[in-house]
Design an enzyme around this catalytic site. Structure first.
Site, PDB file in Angstrom:
ATOM      1  N   SER A  61      47.898  93.862  33.637  1.00 50.27           N
ATOM      2  CA  SER A  61      47.108  94.653  34.596  1.00 50.27           C
ATOM      3  C   SER A  61      47.274  94.241  36.055  1.00 50.27           C
ATOM      4  O   SER A  61      46.768  94.929  36.940  1.00 50.27           O
ATOM      5  CB  SER A  61      45.633  94.592  34.240  1.00 50.27           C
ATOM      6  OG  SER A  61      45.397  95.404  33.117  1.00 50.27           O
ATOM      7  N   TYR A 186      52.901 103.798  32.073  1.00 51.82           N
ATOM      8  CA  TYR A 186      51.851 102.768  32.162  1.00 51.82           C
ATOM      9  C   TYR A 186      52.233 101.513  31.348  1.00 51.82           C
ATOM     10  O   TYR A 186      52.133 100.387  31.834  1.00 51.82           O
ATOM     11  CB  TYR A 186      50.526 103.359  31.674  1.00 51.82           C
ATOM     12  CG  TYR A 186      49.420 102.344  31.523  1.00 51.82           C
ATOM     13  CD1 TYR A 186      48.678 101.920  32.623  1.00 51.82           C
ATOM     14  CD2 TYR A 186      49.122 101.793  30.274  1.00 51.82           C
ATOM     15  CE1 TYR A 186      47.670 100.968  32.475  1.00 51.82           C
ATOM     16  CE2 TYR A 186      48.113 100.852  30.129  1.00 51.82           C
ATOM     17  CZ  TYR A 186      47.396 100.443  31.227  1.00 51.82           C
ATOM     18  OH  TYR A 186      46.410  99.498  31.087  1.00 51.82           O
TER      19      TYR A 186
HETATM   20  N1  GLN Z   1      48.420  96.731  29.026  1.00 52.97           N
HETATM   21  C1  GLN Z   1      47.082  96.253  28.887  1.00 52.97           C
HETATM   22  C2  GLN Z   1      46.181  97.328  28.307  1.00 52.97           C
HETATM   23  O1  GLN Z   1      46.298  98.432  28.682  1.00 52.97           O
HETATM   24  C3  GLN Z   1      46.580  95.802  30.219  1.00 52.97           C
HETATM   25  C4  GLN Z   1      45.163  95.297  30.164  1.00 52.97           C
HETATM   26  C5  GLN Z   1      44.930  94.116  31.044  1.00 52.97           C
HETATM   27  O2  GLN Z   1      45.832  93.391  31.436  1.00 52.97           O
HETATM   28  N2  GLN Z   1      43.667  93.861  31.304  1.00 52.97           N
HETATM   29  O3  GLN Z   1      45.346  97.096  27.488  1.00 52.97           O
END
Ligand code: GLN
Length: 302
Positions: A61, A186
């Site tokens: 994220s 994403y």
């Molecule tokens: N790729 C992860 C998700 O979508 C990212 C979440 C995170 O790093 N908090 O769940």
């Protein structure tokens, strides 16, 4: 600063086994919890680092700060018609709020908000995956930055909550592109692999009023850099944002790969990595390390 980082590394060592590595993305479940790295880059070009600061990991994220910056470049304030700017107080991948709030995610850093930001980026760029990677790569010198395709594939196979969020957004008319295309982009953004040192370098524009050091043209305007920093402070660590602000005193953005980047405008950026997470999905030892940094140096935004 070097001595302080070494002290911090010693002090957080007992915490490295307390956190829980993210396992809902199978490819991340096997990352050893012993890793710890930390890097500070100053606006004057100094670099201080300890431990595994050059070891690349899944930024997850933390990528949301990069895509938000791109979306601000591409769309400016129009973005705020489709995503809010308030802390959510709920988990990063929660579905409940979205229904109550008619498909407008609380902020761009929870998953629902980041999916909308990704949708915005896709609407503007013909080759979004390539362009996002080039954008991130342009912020760091050294080895090219790349997607970890195994991590992206692993999340695509197991990312049922994100799929649910994307379809929910679509049902409210708040995703304009094909849901599979948004999810694919994403998952790739989240899979970018970078080291603490590279992350600290890449975030320098946020402590330099939107300017990448050494470049003539700013990446984003100074007020936009302020906006991104403010959102990191209020929303960057999800339902722990209040506790993180209290303890660390810097805007920060975390990822479930165990990385956290924090910024001290006008002074420095810092990135830390320790894969064990607290219940909110933020690096447990990483948060402590940042708290120790601002306590020991006496430097925070307050
Ligand atoms: N790729 C992860 C998700 O979508 C990212 C979440 C995170 O790093 N908090 O769940």
């Amino acid at each position: 600063m070097q001595r302080i980082l070494e002290e911090i590394q010693d002090e957080v060592r007992p915490l490295l086994h307390r956190g829980k590595v993210a396992s809902y993305i199978p490819q991340l479940a096997d990352v050893p919890r012993e890793h710890f790295g930390m890097a500070v880059h100053t606006v004057g070009g100094e670099v201080f680092q300890v431990g595994d600061a050059d070891h690349r990991f899944s930024i997850q994220s933390i990528s949301k700060a990069f895509t938000l910056t791109l979306a601000m470049q591409l769309e400016g304030d129009e973005l705020w018609r489709r995503v809010g700017r308030e802390p959510s107080g709920t988990a990063f991948n929660s579905l409940v709020q979205l229904e109550h709030e008619n498909g407008i995610p609380r902020n761009p850093f929870i998953n629902a908000g980041a999916l909308v930001v990704t949708d915005v980026v896709l609407s503007h760029l013909a080759e979004a995956k390539k362009t996002v990677l080039e954008f991130v790569d342009s912020l760091v010198a050294g080895e090219p930055v790349s997607y970890d395709l195994e991590v992206a594939r692993s999340e695509a196979e197991s990312g049922h909550r994100n799929r649910a969020l994307a379809h929910f957004l679509k049902s409210f008319g708040n995703l304009h592109n094909d849901t599979d295309a948004v999810l694919d982009a994403y998952f790739h953004h989240c899979s970018i692999a970078m080291s603490c040192s590279e992350l600290a370098e890449a975030f320098l524009f946020l402590v330099c009023g939107g300017h990448v050091p050494g470049r003539d043209q700013p990446l984003i305007r100074a007020n936009q850099a302020k906006y991104v920093g403010s959102l990191m402070l209020t929303c960057g660590t999800y339902d722990s944002a209040g506790d993180f602000a209290y303890r660390v005193g810097l805007p920060g953005k975390s990822g479930v790969g165990g990385g956290i980047v924090a910024i001290m405008p006008g002074h420095f950026t810092v990135a830390v990595w320790s894969p064990g997470l607290d219940p909110s999905g933020n690096s447990l030892a990483g948060t402590k390390a940042l708290e120790l940094l601002t306590t020991k140096t006496g430097i925070s935004i307050f």
